[in-house]
Design a protein around this motif. Sequence first.
Motif, mmCIF file in Angstrom:
data_model
loop_
_atom_site.group_PDB
_atom_site.id
_atom_site.type_symbol
_atom_site.label_atom_id
_atom_site.label_comp_id
_atom_site.label_asym_id
_atom_site.label_seq_id
_atom_site.Cartn_x
_atom_site.Cartn_y
_atom_site.Cartn_z
ATOM 1 N N LYS B 171 12.619 49.099 86.059
ATOM 2 C CA LYS B 171 13.776 48.368 86.595
ATOM 3 C C LYS B 171 13.311 47.148 87.381
ATOM 4 N N ASN B 172 12.132 47.264 88.024
ATOM 5 C CA ASN B 172 11.603 46.128 88.785
ATOM 6 C C ASN B 172 11.325 44.927 87.881
ATOM 7 N N ALA B 173 10.724 45.232 86.710
ATOM 8 C CA ALA B 173 10.432 44.144 85.773
ATOM 9 C C ALA B 173 11.727 43.497 85.299
ATOM 10 N N LEU B 174 12.710 44.333 85.006
ATOM 11 C CA LEU B 174 13.987 43.838 84.516
ATOM 12 C C LEU B 174 14.712 43.015 85.594
ATOM 13 N N ALA B 175 14.672 43.534 86.819
ATOM 14 C CA ALA B 175 15.336 42.829 87.929
ATOM 15 C C ALA B 175 14.712 41.452 88.129
ATOM 16 N N GLU B 176 13.380 41.385 88.060
ATOM 17 C CA GLU B 176 12.710 40.102 88.238
ATOM 18 C C GLU B 176 13.043 39.144 87.097
ATOM 19 N N HIS B 177 13.138 39.703 85.903
ATOM 20 C CA HIS B 177 13.470 38.861 84.758
ATOM 21 C C HIS B 177 14.872 38.276 84.896
ATOM 22 N N LEU B 178 15.800 39.092 85.358
ATOM 23 C CA LEU B 178 17.198 38.657 85.400
ATOM 24 C C LEU B 178 17.555 37.839 86.629
ATOM 25 N N TRP B 179 16.969 38.172 87.762
ATOM 26 C CA TRP B 179 17.399 37.499 89.002
ATOM 27 C C TRP B 179 16.275 36.838 89.776
ATOM 28 N N LYS B 180 15.048 36.921 89.306
ATOM 29 C CA LYS B 180 13.891 36.469 90.099
ATOM 30 C C LYS B 180 13.971 37.157 91.470
ATOM 31 N N ASP B 181 14.072 36.411 92.578
ATOM 32 C CA ASP B 181 14.206 37.163 93.831
ATOM 33 C C ASP B 181 15.453 36.761 94.607
ATOM 34 N N GLU B 182 16.508 36.480 93.836
ATOM 35 C CA GLU B 182 17.742 36.062 94.495
ATOM 36 C C GLU B 182 18.392 37.190 95.289
ATOM 37 N N ILE B 183 18.302 38.400 94.746
ATOM 38 C CA ILE B 183 19.033 39.486 95.408
ATOM 39 C C ILE B 183 18.094 40.642 95.735
ATOM 40 N N ASP B 184 18.550 41.466 96.654
ATOM 41 C CA ASP B 184 17.730 42.605 97.060
ATOM 42 C C ASP B 184 17.565 43.573 95.904
ATOM 43 N N LEU B 185 16.396 44.219 95.899
ATOM 44 C CA LEU B 185 16.069 45.155 94.842
ATOM 45 C C LEU B 185 17.129 46.260 94.701
ATOM 46 N N ALA B 186 17.532 46.812 95.847
ATOM 47 C CA ALA B 186 18.490 47.931 95.810
ATOM 48 C C ALA B 186 19.780 47.505 95.104
ATOM 49 N N ASP B 187 20.243 46.284 95.395
ATOM 50 C CA ASP B 187 21.466 45.786 94.753
ATOM 51 C C ASP B 187 21.247 45.591 93.258
ATOM 52 N N SER B 188 20.077 45.021 92.918
ATOM 53 C CA SER B 188 19.850 44.699 91.507
ATOM 54 C C SER B 188 19.778 45.963 90.663
ATOM 55 N N PHE B 189 19.270 47.048 91.246
ATOM 56 C CA PHE B 189 19.208 48.306 90.500
ATOM 57 C C PHE B 189 20.607 48.778 90.106
ATOM 58 N N ASP B 190 21.551 48.597 91.023
ATOM 59 C CA ASP B 190 22.937 48.969 90.697
ATOM 60 C C ASP B 190 23.455 48.125 89.534
ATOM 61 N N PHE B 191 23.164 46.814 89.599
ATOM 62 C CA PHE B 191 23.635 45.915 88.541
ATOM 63 C C PHE B 191 23.013 46.275 87.200
ATOM 64 N N ILE B 192 21.711 46.568 87.243
ATOM 65 C CA ILE B 192 21.019 46.912 86.005
ATOM 66 C C ILE B 192 21.690 48.128 85.372
ATOM 67 N N TYR B 193 21.982 49.093 86.205
ATOM 68 C CA TYR B 193 22.627 50.310 85.709
ATOM 69 C C TYR B 193 23.947 49.957 85.007
ATOM 70 N N THR B 194 24.736 49.141 85.680
ATOM 71 C CA THR B 194 26.036 48.770 85.113
ATOM 72 C C THR B 194 25.884 47.983 83.816
ATOM 73 N N HIS B 195 25.001 46.973 83.830
ATOM 74 C CA HIS B 195 24.821 46.136 82.646
ATOM 75 C C HIS B 195 24.346 46.974 81.457
ATOM 76 N N ILE B 196 23.380 47.844 81.706
ATOM 77 C CA ILE B 196 22.831 48.625 80.596
ATOM 78 C C ILE B 196 23.868 49.614 80.077
#
Lengths: 417, 223
Positions: B171-196
């Motif tokens: 998820k870390n790799a995916l979060a970095e690919h999608l948002w670079k470091d715009e948002i906090d990791l914890a938030d991005s994990f939620d988004f990744i879950y929803t998007h997938i």
Amino acid sequence: MKLTQLYNRASIIITLSILLVAGIVYYIAIGYISNKQLDKDLTEEMEELSAYINHKQQLPKPIDFDEDQASFTSIGQQKIKRRFVDTPFIEPGTSKAEAGRAVVDMVSLRGVNYKVVIAESKETTENLVQLISIITAVLGVLLIVALIITNRFLLAGLWRPFYLLLGQIRAFQVAGNNTIDTVGNIRADEFKELETAIRTMANKAADDYQSLKMFTENASHEMMTPIAVITSKLDNLIQDESLNEAQFEQLQDLYTATGKITKLNQALLLLVKIDNHLISDVAEIELKTTIKQKCRQFAEIIQAKGIQLHAELQEKKFKFSPYLLEILLDNLFSNAVRHNLPGGEIQVLLTETNLVFSNTGKPEPLDSEKVFERFQKGKASEGTGLGLTIARNICNNYGLQLHYHYAAPFHQFIITF
Amino acid sequence: MKLLIIEDERALRESIAGYFQEEGVICETSADYASATEKIALYDYDCILLDIGLPDGNGLTLLQELKAAGKEEGVIIISARNSLDDRITGLNLGADDYIVKPFHLAELKARVMALFRRRSFRGNNQLQYDCINIDLPTMEVKVDGNLVTLTKKEYDILLYFIANKGKVISKNALAEHLWKDEIDLADSFDFIYTHIKNLRKKLADNSGKDFFKSVYGIGYKFS
């Protein structure tokens, strides 16, 4: 105030004071000496008068005193001691009173005491004092003129190397290739030393800057490669299907920690670059467009947190590094999101002079200085603690101002152009 | 696909080679400037991963030599220097992409695949995976012939996963690919879950297949 002006002022005040004191001393001294002289004349007069009276046994006629005036008053048996006084002196034939000196004494004629007053004009002395005053005044004026001319031309000439050096220091940039040139023929030893010292300092600064730049790059390289190894090993490790859930959990923690080290390292290197003006790309930017784009970029997270975003943007063109502007806006946006409340609000206001990010959050003001310090972050913050420091340093180093203001219920970060 | 990895750090070189090693991909490695020059002269590659900081020379010089020799290889620069100047210099010298250390192998693979696609198909740029067909220039996705409307993020995720098919992506790799470091990791994990979740459903609705496999909370695997 310029040095020559300061120097002029001081020297003129001192010169004038000395001239004034000298004038007063002259005046008193001349007055004293001339009084002594007059008193001596008057004493002689008096003795002549006594001799005359003793010889002729009669009071002399006024006509016998050339320029002087004498008066006799009978005072019976009274006695008077000889004394000298200042008195008005009226020139015979005129009614004009002028300064005079008189001796008051007593003579005895046939058993009767007479009070004798012999007065003499002080006009000659007065004229002398006047003349000296005029000479003093003229001397003063001449001195001042001479001083001003000397200061203007001589001092300006002497200080020329200083101003030339100052100009070079102003234009000097550690990042640039310019050096401090010699400013030609310097007569004063002090300026020669100054020139040498400045040249040494400038060269040292440029050298230090170069080595710092090298250090930045090397530090980046040296630290990023091991982190890259860790990340890539993790990426390979999670492909192993024989790992169990507990091991994956540990790997996840490793991922998160590695990610944090990476961000921290990047942020620190970025700070060094900003502080040393290593980023120098500049372009004309339409800020309104850029901010709109950022709003879109952050729309997802803003929406997910139930935050309302209001943007009121005027057109504003300015010259800035696009790369740094991106970082600046990212940091301010994510700060406004990160410290917001669920269902809170973000306002972005752009005018000709200001860019204001306002966000709801904890209903208490933050320390407006500490908020920008390194590693000052909220307990719940996931960030590096460097975001606002980076934002402020970007502003400080590239001609903007960023400050914090609390206007309940909004925390405001205000950029002034 | 033939790949040359020029990287002086042994551990990183091996990791990259290990990750890319699969059927149809030949990975060769070089640890220094001299051996890299030799290999480039002798063989042709589809893609070269080039570290700038080599012990016996600058990777950029190697790139210049490569271009001067008229070689057609695609080059991705791997650099520890995240400086704008270096990036611009690298791209001006003819590099196709520039990736900064540290990176996730999934990100590198996605970049390599994108470069490979651009170079091998030229124009007719269709990506086919199983029953999924993607027209890259128009970003149209068809599953079993049915047009599927994806959001920008879902499209990005799909391409990323296809490039890394059969691999577990964190998820870390995916979060970095999608948002670079715009948002906090914890938030991005939620988004990744929803998007997938949404993407999975869209693909499954049209194909009846579940392409995504969740791997113990660490990430996802696409196959």
